[in-house]
Write an enzyme that holds these catalytic residues in place. Structure first.
Site, PDB file in Angstrom:
ATOM      1  N   ASP A  66     -16.918   5.519  15.664  1.00 17.56           N
ATOM      2  CA  ASP A  66     -17.109   5.633  15.211  1.00 17.56           C
ATOM      3  C   ASP A  66     -18.631   5.510  14.468  1.00 17.56           C
ATOM      4  O   ASP A  66     -19.597   6.414  14.516  1.00 17.56           O
ATOM      5  CB  ASP A  66     -16.284   5.382  14.498  1.00 17.56           C
ATOM      6  CG  ASP A  66     -16.709   6.973  12.663  1.00 17.56           C
ATOM      7  OD1 ASP A  66     -16.813   7.915  12.152  1.00 17.56           O
ATOM      8  OD2 ASP A  66     -16.842   5.627  12.214  1.00 17.56           O
ATOM      9  N   ASP A 115     -18.809   0.281  14.729  1.00 17.03           N
ATOM     10  CA  ASP A 115     -17.763  -0.724  14.772  1.00 17.03           C
ATOM     11  C   ASP A 115     -16.145   0.096  16.258  1.00 17.03           C
ATOM     12  O   ASP A 115     -17.063   0.856  17.277  1.00 17.03           O
ATOM     13  CB  ASP A 115     -16.147  -0.683  13.784  1.00 17.03           C
ATOM     14  CG  ASP A 115     -15.966   1.095  13.209  1.00 17.03           C
ATOM     15  OD1 ASP A 115     -16.646   2.042  14.082  1.00 17.03           O
ATOM     16  OD2 ASP A 115     -15.530   1.572  11.886  1.00 17.03           O
ATOM     17  N   TYR A 146     -12.115   7.404   6.088  1.00 18.84           N
ATOM     18  CA  TYR A 146     -12.304   8.402   5.613  1.00 18.84           C
ATOM     19  C   TYR A 146     -11.327  10.112   4.789  1.00 18.84           C
ATOM     20  O   TYR A 146     -10.506  10.371   5.392  1.00 18.84           O
ATOM     21  CB  TYR A 146     -12.680   9.014   7.145  1.00 18.84           C
ATOM     22  CG  TYR A 146     -14.353   8.640   8.119  1.00 18.84           C
ATOM     23  CD1 TYR A 146     -15.011   9.596   7.185  1.00 18.84           C
ATOM     24  CD2 TYR A 146     -13.936   8.020   8.623  1.00 18.84           C
ATOM     25  CE1 TYR A 146     -16.350   8.903   8.217  1.00 18.84           C
ATOM     26  CE2 TYR A 146     -14.932   6.987   9.219  1.00 18.84           C
ATOM     27  CZ  TYR A 146     -15.882   7.902   8.805  1.00 18.84           C
ATOM     28  OH  TYR A 146     -16.927   7.487   9.264  1.00 18.84           O
ATOM     29  N   GLU A 182     -25.945   1.157   8.906  1.00 19.63           N
ATOM     30  CA  GLU A 182     -25.198   1.211  10.164  1.00 19.63           C
ATOM     31  C   GLU A 182     -25.047   2.790  10.271  1.00 19.63           C
ATOM     32  O   GLU A 182     -25.218   3.610   9.864  1.00 19.63           O
ATOM     33  CB  GLU A 182     -23.732   1.359   9.388  1.00 19.63           C
ATOM     34  CG  GLU A 182     -22.400   1.337  10.541  1.00 19.63           C
ATOM     35  CD  GLU A 182     -21.126   0.986  10.297  1.00 19.63           C
ATOM     36  OE1 GLU A 182     -20.138   0.522  11.370  1.00 19.63           O
ATOM     37  OE2 GLU A 182     -21.131   1.228   9.247  1.00 19.63           O
TER      38      GLU A 182
END
Length: 526
Positions: free
Chosen positions: A105, A108, A257, A499
Site C-alpha cells: 500500500d 509498509d 482505511y 509516506e
C-alpha cells in the site's frame, strides 16, 4: 501668413505621425501578448495525434511509473529495482489462494484491497484517456504491466461470486515491524467480505477496477478482458444486493482505511460497467433513483480513494460531450455534467465560486495527512475535463456568470503539477528523484534499509531512527506533501508528510500523462 500656414501643416503631419506610431505600437503589443499567451494554455485548434512533448512532464512521468515496480509483491519478473526482490510468495496460501501479487500500500507491507482497487481504476482510466500520450514517451507498456500486476491479484482475491478477500496482513502487527518485505517471516492473515459480512464499497470499487481494466486489455488480450468483465459484473451484483459498509462489518479497518459511505462506489462501478458493456441497465442505474439517492447533485466534492463522486461526475459527463443517440437528451446525465462543472468552477482560482481550500501559493489543500492526494486528483480531473471541452469544441464553462475556456482549466491543472515538481516556496520536488532537491528521508521501509542487510522485525527500527538519508531512492514516490503553511519536515518518522502510496502514484501518472503532450480525447473507450 504663409509662414504661419506652413507651421500649421508641420504640426498636422507631426500629429498624424504620432497617431500612426501609437497604432503600430498597439498592434505590436497585441501580437506579442497573443504570442506570449499562445503556449500550452491557448485553446488553439482541436488537437489530433500527440503533438510536441513537454520535456518536464515527460521526465517526471518516466520517474512516477517506476514507483509501481518498487511496490510490487510476489515473484518479480524483469525486476528493474536493484534493492527489491521476491516477497509475499505465500500470501493467500492459508485459503489455498495465490495472493502473492498485488502491491504494498505505502511504506509498509500491507495489501489493502480498497485503495489498491482504486489505484487500478485510476490507472486504467489514465491509460484509456491518455494511452497514446503515454506511448509517445514509451511508458504505455510499463503502465499496462503495472495495472495487470494488480488485476491479477484482484481476480484471485475473488474466488466465489459473493466472496472477496480485501486485505492481506495484520496492520497492527505489520506496523510493529520495520524490515524489508523480502525478509517478512510473520503470519499474513486474510480478511474477506461476504454475504453475511458485506463491504459494498470495496466490492464496488473492485468491480470498477475490473470493468475499467477490461477495456484496457480488450484489444491486446480478449480472453483476459472477458475474465475481468465477468468478475466486475459479479462483484457489482454482490455489492448492490448485499448492502453494508465494510467499516461496520469489520470495525478493525476503521483505523487505516475507514469508509465514509458506499453510494459513490456503486455509481462509480455502474458508470464503468456501462462504458465496458454498453448495457442500458447500468446507465439507468446511475441516472435513475440510485443517482438521486447517492450522487449529491449540485454539491462539489473531492476525488479520493474514499469518495468517487467527482470522478463519477467527470466520467459520466464525457457521455454528454461525446455520447450517441442513446445518451443524448438524458436529463440524468445532464445533472452529472452540471455537478462536474461545479467541481471545475470550484477549482479555478479566479472563479466566483472558487474554493478557499488552498495554500497561499495556490496549491489545493484539504487534509494534513497525505495532502497532495487532493490537488493531484483535482488536477487530473481538470485535465480530463479541459480535453473533453476542447475535443468537443465546447467554447466555454459558465461559473456564476463568468466564462472560462478549456485553457483556463488546463492552466489550473498545470499549476498543481508544477507546484508538485518544484514551483513552490521550498523550491523542492515532492516527486522523489525529480530535480536536484527532493525528500531524502521518505517513510518507506524498503528504501530505508540497505539491500545487503536482513534485519528481523524489531532490529530494523535502527534504520527508521538513523539520521542518515535512505540508502535506496524510492524513485517516483509522491510523498504526502506540505502543511497548509507550505512547510515540509523531511524526517523518516514523519509519515504524515513523508509516506508515499500507490494510489497517489496512479493519480500523478494520470495527471502527467494528460500534460505531457496534447491529443484529442478519445470519444469512446471501445
Amino acid at each position: 501668413m504663409g509662414a504661419k500656414s506652413r507651421s500649421k501643416g508641420c504640426w498636422a503631419w507631426l500629429l498624424v505621425l504620432v497617431v500612426l506610431a501609437l497604432v503600430v505600437t498597439a498592434i505590436v503589443v497585441a501580437i506579442v501578448k497573443k504570442k506570449s499567451n499562445s503556449s500550452d494554455d491557448d485553446d488553439g485548434p482541436v488537437p489530433g495525434p500527440p503533438g510536441a512533448i513537454n520535456q518536464k512532464y515527460s521526465d517526471a512521468l518516466k520517474l512516477a511509473v517506476q514507483f509501481f515496480d518498487i511496490q510490487k509483491a510476489g515473484k518479480l519478473v524483469d525486476n528493474k529495482i536493484s534493492w527489491r526482490g521476491d516477497s509475499g510468495l505465500k500470501d493467500g496460501s492459508d485459503e489455498k489462494l495465490n495472493l502473492s501479487k498485488g502491491m504494498y500500500d505505502a511504506g509498509d507491507h500491507m495489501k489493502f484491497g480498497f485503495p489498491m482497487a482504486f489505484t487500478a481504476t485510476v490507472l486504467s482510466w489514465s491509460i484509456l484517456e491518455y494511452g497514446d500520450q503515454m506511448d509517445a514517451v514509451n511508458q504505455l507498456q510499463t503502465a499496462q504491466g503495472s495495472l495487470k500486476w494488480i488485476t491479477d491479484f484482484l481476480v484471485n482475491a475473488h474466488p466465489k461470486d459473493n466472496v472477496l478477500y480485501i486485505q492481506v496482513g495484520d496492520p497492527k502487527k505489520d506496523h510493529d515491524c520495520w524490515n524489508r518485505p523480502e525478509d517478512m517471516t510473520g503470519k499474513r492473515p486474510l480478511t474477506q467480505i461476504n454475504s453475511s459480512s458485506p463491504g459494498t464499497e470495496v466490492a464496488a470499487e473492485t468491480a470498477a477496477a475490473m470493468a475499467s481494466a477490461s477495456l484496457v486489455f480488450k484489444k491486446s488480450d480478449a480472453t483476459y478482458s472477458a475474465t475481468l468483465l465477468k468478475h466486475a459484473k459479479q462483484l457489482f451484483t454482490f455489492a448492490d444486493k448485499n448492502r453494508g459498509s465494510y467499516s461496520q462489518s469489520i470495525p478493525e479497518v476503521q483505523e487505516f482505511y475507514n469508509s465514509t459511505g458506499y453510494g459513490d462506489e456503486l455509481l462509480w462501478a455502474a458508470a464503468w460497467l456501462y462504458h465496458a458493456t454498453g448495457d442500458q441497465s447500468y446507465l439507468d442505474y446511475v441516472t435513475g433513483d440510485k443517482g438521486e439517492e447517492f450522487a449529491q447533485f449540485g454539491k462539489p466534492t473531492w476525488f479520493s480513494w474514499d469518495n468517487k463522486l467527482a470522478g463519477t461526475q467527470v466520467l459520466l459527463s464525457r457521455l454528454s460531450f461525446f455520447g450517441g443517440k442513446d445518451t443524448s437528451g438524458n436529463s440524468g446525465l445532464q445533472k452529472y455534467r452540471k455537478t462536474a462543472e461545479a467541481v471545475m468552477c470550484g477549482l479555478l482560482p479566479n472563479s466566483p465560486t472558487a474554493t478557499n481550500s488552498r495554500t497561499e501559493n495556490g496549491l489545493i489543500w484539504v487534509s494534513e495527512w497525505n495532502a497532495l492526494q487532493h490537488p493531484v486528483s483535482s488536477a487530473f480531473l481538470a485535465a480530463l475535463y479541459s480535453d473533453y471541452m476542447l475535443t468537443s469544441r465546447t467554447s466555454k464553462l459558465e461559473c456564476d456568470g463568468d466564462s472560462y475556456k478549456a485553457s483556463d482549466i488546463r492552466k489550473f491543472a498545470r499549476s498543481q503539477a508544477n507546484y508538485v515538481l518544484g514551483e513552490n516556496p521550498l523550491k523542492m520536488s515532492y516527486l522523489v528523484g525529480y530535480g536536484d532537491k527532493y525528500p531524502k528521508y521518505v517513510h518507506h521501509r524498503g528504501a530505508s534499509i540497505p539491500a545487503n542487510k536482513k534485519p528481523n522485525c524489531r532490529e530494523g527500527f535502527v534504520y527508521l531512527n538513523t539520521k542518515d538519508p535512505n540508502p535506496n531512492v524510492a524513485v517516483g514516490a509522491l510523498v504526502g506533501g506540505p502543511f497548509l503553511n507550505e512547510t515540509y519536515v523531511d524526517a523518516r518518522n514523519n509519515s504524515r508528510q513523508g509516506e508515499p502510496s500507490t494510489y497517489n502514484s496512479a493519480l500523478i501518472v494520470g495527471l502527467l500523462s494528460g500534460l505531457v503532450t496534447t491529443s484529442s480525447a478519445v470519444q469512446s473507450f471501445t
